[in-house]
Design a protein around this motif. Structure first.
Motif, mmCIF file in Angstrom:
data_model
loop_
_atom_site.group_PDB
_atom_site.id
_atom_site.type_symbol
_atom_site.label_atom_id
_atom_site.label_comp_id
_atom_site.label_asym_id
_atom_site.label_seq_id
_atom_site.Cartn_x
_atom_site.Cartn_y
_atom_site.Cartn_z
ATOM 1 N N ILE A 13 -0.311 -0.898 3.546
ATOM 2 C CA ILE A 13 0.174 -1.299 2.220
ATOM 3 C C ILE A 13 1.118 -2.483 2.342
ATOM 4 O O ILE A 13 1.019 -3.464 1.588
ATOM 5 N N MET A 14 2.033 -2.432 3.288
ATOM 6 C CA MET A 14 2.992 -3.527 3.486
ATOM 7 C C MET A 14 2.272 -4.811 3.887
ATOM 8 O O MET A 14 2.598 -5.897 3.407
ATOM 9 N N LYS A 16 -0.829 -5.664 3.182
ATOM 10 C CA LYS A 16 -1.556 -6.189 2.011
ATOM 11 C C LYS A 16 -0.611 -6.892 1.052
ATOM 12 O O LYS A 16 -0.909 -7.962 0.527
ATOM 13 N N LYS A 17 0.563 -6.264 0.805
ATOM 14 C CA LYS A 17 1.546 -6.886 -0.082
ATOM 15 C C LYS A 17 2.073 -8.199 0.504
ATOM 16 O O LYS A 17 2.223 -9.190 -0.197
ATOM 17 N N LEU A 18 2.321 -8.180 1.796
ATOM 18 C CA LEU A 18 2.815 -9.385 2.458
ATOM 19 C C LEU A 18 1.762 -10.490 2.424
ATOM 20 O O LEU A 18 2.079 -11.654 2.124
ATOM 21 N N ALA A 20 -0.563 -10.804 0.226
ATOM 22 C CA ALA A 20 -0.663 -11.263 -1.164
ATOM 23 C C ALA A 20 0.438 -12.264 -1.496
ATOM 24 O O ALA A 20 0.232 -13.185 -2.287
ATOM 25 N N ARG A 21 1.600 -12.090 -0.903
ATOM 26 C CA ARG A 21 2.707 -13.027 -1.167
ATOM 27 C C ARG A 21 2.598 -14.295 -0.322
ATOM 28 O O ARG A 21 3.001 -15.371 -0.735
#
Length: 97
Positions: A13-14, A16-18, A20-21
């Motif tokens: 999850i981290m 993917k979020k990273l 995405a940013r």
């Protein structure tokens, strides 16, 4: 779920979020680099040649101006002498009349 499975899930999850940013930032950097390259090409091909042309035309004009300003100063001195002579002759002619 075990602790390892939870940690792996959190890690995914981290990540993917990273990602995405980071992706928009990477795109922005690529865009900036492309724009910088385009600007460098414009500077190299257009602006430098225009500046060179201006400099090539400025120098002869500056030399001409320098020569002409010396001529103008000499002509002003001659005019001052002529005024003085005309004034003197006018005074002499008035005395004769």
């Amino acid at each position: 779920m075990t602790d390892n499975e939870l940690l792996l899930a959190i890690s995914d999850i981290m990540e993917k979020k990273l990602d995405a940013r980071i992706k928009p930032l990477e795109d922005d950097i690529k865009s900036i680099k492309a724009e910088q390259r385009r600007i460098n090409i414009i500077i190299e091909n257009e602006i430098r040649s225009d500046i060179k042309l201006l400099a090539e035309n400025y120098m002869p004009a500056a030399h001409k101006y320098t020569k002409d300003s010396e001529k103008i100063a000499a002509m002003q001195a001659d005019i001052d002498v002529l005024k003085s002579v005309v004034r003197e002759h006018s005074e002499k002619l008035q005395k004769i009349s």
